[in-house]
Motif scaffolding. Sequence first.
Motif, PDB file in Angstrom:
ATOM      1  N   ARG A 183       7.134 -13.810 -26.610  1.00  0.00           N
ATOM      2  CA  ARG A 183       7.350 -12.839 -25.273  1.00  0.00           C
ATOM      3  C   ARG A 183       6.641 -11.504 -25.308  1.00  0.00           C
ATOM      4  N   LEU A 184       6.141 -11.026 -24.401  1.00  0.00           N
ATOM      5  CA  LEU A 184       5.432  -9.936 -24.347  1.00  0.00           C
ATOM      6  C   LEU A 184       6.232  -8.670 -23.503  1.00  0.00           C
ATOM      7  N   VAL A 185       6.553  -7.695 -24.272  1.00  0.00           N
ATOM      8  CA  VAL A 185       7.138  -6.637 -23.442  1.00  0.00           C
ATOM      9  C   VAL A 185       6.226  -5.465 -23.267  1.00  0.00           C
ATOM     10  N   MET A 186       5.968  -4.943 -21.843  1.00  0.00           N
ATOM     11  CA  MET A 186       5.022  -3.956 -21.724  1.00  0.00           C
ATOM     12  C   MET A 186       5.677  -2.867 -20.646  1.00  0.00           C
ATOM     13  N   PRO A 187       5.306  -1.792 -20.438  1.00  0.00           N
ATOM     14  CA  PRO A 187       6.041  -0.729 -19.614  1.00  0.00           C
ATOM     15  C   PRO A 187       5.679  -1.265 -18.126  1.00  0.00           C
ATOM     16  N   GLY A 188       6.590  -1.046 -17.172  1.00  0.00           N
ATOM     17  CA  GLY A 188       6.736  -1.379 -16.006  1.00  0.00           C
ATOM     18  C   GLY A 188       5.504  -0.740 -15.417  1.00  0.00           C
ATOM     19  N   LEU A 189       4.862  -1.311 -14.313  1.00  0.00           N
ATOM     20  CA  LEU A 189       3.756  -1.040 -13.744  1.00  0.00           C
ATOM     21  C   LEU A 189       4.046   0.073 -12.670  1.00  0.00           C
ATOM     22  N   VAL A 190       3.193   1.125 -12.503  1.00  0.00           N
ATOM     23  CA  VAL A 190       3.261   2.084 -11.440  1.00  0.00           C
ATOM     24  C   VAL A 190       2.204   2.002 -10.381  1.00  0.00           C
ATOM     25  N   ASN A 191       2.816   2.012  -9.141  1.00  0.00           N
ATOM     26  CA  ASN A 191       1.957   1.675  -7.895  1.00  0.00           C
ATOM     27  C   ASN A 191       1.743   3.120  -7.400  1.00  0.00           C
ATOM     28  N   GLY A 192       0.773   3.886  -7.797  1.00  0.00           N
ATOM     29  CA  GLY A 192       0.525   5.112  -7.484  1.00  0.00           C
ATOM     30  C   GLY A 192       0.313   5.644  -6.214  1.00  0.00           C
ATOM     31  N   HIS A 193      -0.026   4.931  -5.243  1.00  0.00           N
ATOM     32  CA  HIS A 193      -0.057   5.135  -3.770  1.00  0.00           C
ATOM     33  C   HIS A 193       0.337   3.975  -2.925  1.00  0.00           C
ATOM     34  N   LEU A 194       1.106   3.895  -2.181  1.00  0.00           N
ATOM     35  CA  LEU A 194       1.513   2.985  -1.053  1.00  0.00           C
ATOM     36  C   LEU A 194       2.071   3.526   0.329  1.00  0.00           C
ATOM     37  N   HIS A 195       1.874   2.951   1.195  1.00  0.00           N
ATOM     38  CA  HIS A 195       2.684   3.068   2.461  1.00  0.00           C
ATOM     39  C   HIS A 195       3.757   2.083   2.989  1.00  0.00           C
ATOM     40  N   SER A 196       4.902   2.006   2.708  1.00  0.00           N
ATOM     41  CA  SER A 196       5.694   0.866   2.814  1.00  0.00           C
ATOM     42  C   SER A 196       5.998   0.845   4.366  1.00  0.00           C
ATOM     43  N   GLY A 197       5.494   1.538   5.297  1.00  0.00           N
ATOM     44  CA  GLY A 197       5.758   1.485   6.645  1.00  0.00           C
ATOM     45  C   GLY A 197       4.857   0.581   7.266  1.00  0.00           C
ATOM     46  N   GLU A 198       3.699   0.250   6.472  1.00  0.00           N
ATOM     47  CA  GLU A 198       2.545  -1.007   6.873  1.00  0.00           C
ATOM     48  C   GLU A 198       3.236  -2.194   6.721  1.00  0.00           C
ATOM     49  N   ALA A 199       4.468  -2.391   5.987  1.00  0.00           N
ATOM     50  CA  ALA A 199       4.908  -3.900   5.853  1.00  0.00           C
ATOM     51  C   ALA A 199       4.969  -4.693   6.966  1.00  0.00           C
ATOM     52  N   LEU A 200       5.065  -4.140   8.084  1.00  0.00           N
ATOM     53  CA  LEU A 200       5.563  -4.995   9.256  1.00  0.00           C
ATOM     54  C   LEU A 200       4.347  -5.258   9.840  1.00  0.00           C
ATOM     55  N   PHE A 201       2.968  -5.047   9.267  1.00  0.00           N
ATOM     56  CA  PHE A 201       1.758  -5.386  10.014  1.00  0.00           C
ATOM     57  C   PHE A 201       0.894  -6.182   8.831  1.00  0.00           C
ATOM     58  N   LYS A 202       1.449  -6.661   7.619  1.00  0.00           N
ATOM     59  CA  LYS A 202       0.703  -7.277   6.744  1.00  0.00           C
ATOM     60  C   LYS A 202       0.248  -8.631   7.157  1.00  0.00           C
ATOM     61  N   GLY A 203      -1.050  -9.044   6.993  1.00  0.00           N
ATOM     62  CA  GLY A 203      -1.716 -10.242   7.404  1.00  0.00           C
ATOM     63  C   GLY A 203      -1.939  -9.891   9.063  1.00  0.00           C
ATOM     64  N   ARG A 204      -1.930  -8.772   9.523  1.00  0.00           N
ATOM     65  CA  ARG A 204      -2.091  -8.676  11.136  1.00  0.00           C
ATOM     66  C   ARG A 204      -3.668  -8.319  11.600  1.00  0.00           C
ATOM     67  N   TYR A 205      -4.441  -7.667  10.740  1.00  0.00           N
ATOM     68  CA  TYR A 205      -5.829  -6.999  10.906  1.00  0.00           C
ATOM     69  C   TYR A 205      -6.859  -7.660   9.873  1.00  0.00           C
ATOM     70  N   ASP A 206      -8.000  -7.646  10.611  1.00  0.00           N
ATOM     71  CA  ASP A 206      -9.132  -7.959   9.781  1.00  0.00           C
ATOM     72  C   ASP A 206     -10.444  -7.437   9.958  1.00  0.00           C
ATOM     73  N   ASN A 207     -11.186  -7.093   9.253  1.00  0.00           N
ATOM     74  CA  ASN A 207     -12.568  -6.651   9.453  1.00  0.00           C
ATOM     75  C   ASN A 207     -12.708  -5.294  10.399  1.00  0.00           C
ATOM     76  N   MET A 208     -12.093  -4.434  10.355  1.00  0.00           N
ATOM     77  CA  MET A 208     -11.987  -3.137  10.732  1.00  0.00           C
ATOM     78  C   MET A 208     -12.072  -2.113   9.665  1.00  0.00           C
ATOM     79  N   PRO A 209     -13.229  -0.990   9.972  1.00  0.00           N
ATOM     80  CA  PRO A 209     -13.008  -0.020   8.907  1.00  0.00           C
ATOM     81  C   PRO A 209     -11.803   0.768   9.192  1.00  0.00           C
ATOM     82  N   LEU A 210     -11.562   1.836   8.382  1.00  0.00           N
ATOM     83  CA  LEU A 210     -10.292   2.749   8.404  1.00  0.00           C
ATOM     84  C   LEU A 210     -10.230   3.331   9.857  1.00  0.00           C
ATOM     85  N   GLU A 211     -11.160   3.904  10.328  1.00  0.00           N
ATOM     86  CA  GLU A 211     -11.111   4.712  11.518  1.00  0.00           C
ATOM     87  C   GLU A 211     -10.914   3.948  12.948  1.00  0.00           C
TER      88      GLU A 211
END
Length: 511
Positions: free
Chosen positions: A54-82
């Motif tokens: 077995r390998l034991v390591m520290p838990g990973l840290v997600n340093g930046h996320l927006h959970s509010g977008e979880a409703l839209f996962k897989g919804r958009y493609d080929n658009m820049p941020l703006e």
Amino acid sequence: MSILIRQASIIAMDKQHGSTPFVGDILVEADRIRAIGPDLGPPVADTVIDGRDRLVMPGLVNGHLHSGEALFKGRYDNMPLELWMLYCYPILGGQPPGDRLIYLRSMVVAMESLKNGVTTVVDDVYELGGQSMDQLAQVFQAYDDAGMRANVSGHIMDRPFLDTIPFAHEMLPADLRAKAGALATPGMGDYLDFCRSAAARFNDRSGRLRFMIAPSAPQRCTEPLMLAADALARSIGSPFHTHILETKTQAVTGPEFHGKTLIRYMHDLGLLHSGTTIAHSIWVTDDDIALMGDAGCSIVHNVISNQKLGAGIAPMRKLLDAGVNVALGSDGICSNDTPRMFDVMHAAGLLHSVSSPDYDTWVAASEVLECATIKGAKSALLGHETGSLEAGKKADLVILDLNTAPFTPLNDLRNHLVYCENGSSIESVMVNGEIVVEDGKLVRVNEGELLAELREAWAAYRPAHAATEAENAVFHPYFAAIHKRCTSMDVGINRYGSDMPAWKGHNRRAS
């Protein structure tokens, strides 16, 4: 309760070992690591886990996320941020989700994160129409129920929207300027009062949760708000978490609005310091990087999101060499489409090898692991509590089975973690001394029931969001023109993976 893990391979990420593996024991008592070493003697614990293979390591840290977008996962493609923001963060707003839907969208992020070895998330939460305390409470409740460690913010923008985008007043027609200009902006006093109340209510909840101060970006927030938010963050021990220079349009923004880069603008306001965490930091100049390194601030490198939105390639090696604390993040669950940090590590380990033929500057697997663990924790101002396996720190750790395809045949464990593993070898996950994933299954919540409820709730909410998308689509051609204008300008640096873009005169729209 106490747990002893015996004779496991350990990657501790502490000052003594760094990412170099060693074989040893880990004793956990209550919520903390009591001892760690090559051999802690005869087993004396309520539960003993055989760590062989077995390998034991520290838990990973997600340093930046927006959970509010979880409703839209897989919804958009080929658009820049703006352009993408018109639909995911619509200018004209829309129908806010109900409290239960906010809970469910947060929970799906927590569940996927934990099952993939992420024990800490930094969640910058935005709500349509402004955030209420009841809405924020749903996010905290989801992370509390799942058993995660989390910093959770109340995201704010207090400048009129068109004042945040270069050339918007010039290039939009009068009717759309009037529509956008009619929208109210939140007051600074109300926001600060909200933050104080949220910190008093949620900080240190269950020993895992904290409220975070997160003004959106220097071009989206007024100077008085940025300064007041920074002072409040310092007073409550919160990171000052913001977004800077994600896109070339934002590289144009600083000189157009202030006659200087946005990093120089932050520096001149006294807002670059060790408590500052900057999401993205792609279109930074060498002078910007020097200022950031001197300040000892953090950035969160959102490598997958930056690729999907065509934002550019952050100068990771330059940032590391300058002394900037570089964390890794998934960014939003719609601009990345998953909170899985093994995916992010894999991408970060690969992308920067094509940034230069000088292989001495490429980012090593050991550096990627550091950015995903202890440096991520430091960016969240949690480095004293998590991010490495050390006596006295919180027991946030991941146990992986080495008898799996990603670790066969076994060579350098660090390379396997970054380039081979995808989370499928995870056996157990511990947060705050509690096993929250066991045999690959969530312990605290019923994943199947919650996913089924979310699917039903999204089906009911989806028509309202589709109507919001349609209403905001009228801005699309004008923002496409702004994007084209800004990305065609010379800002003195190029962070794209190619020479300047070859425009074909068409723009795709969301369907």
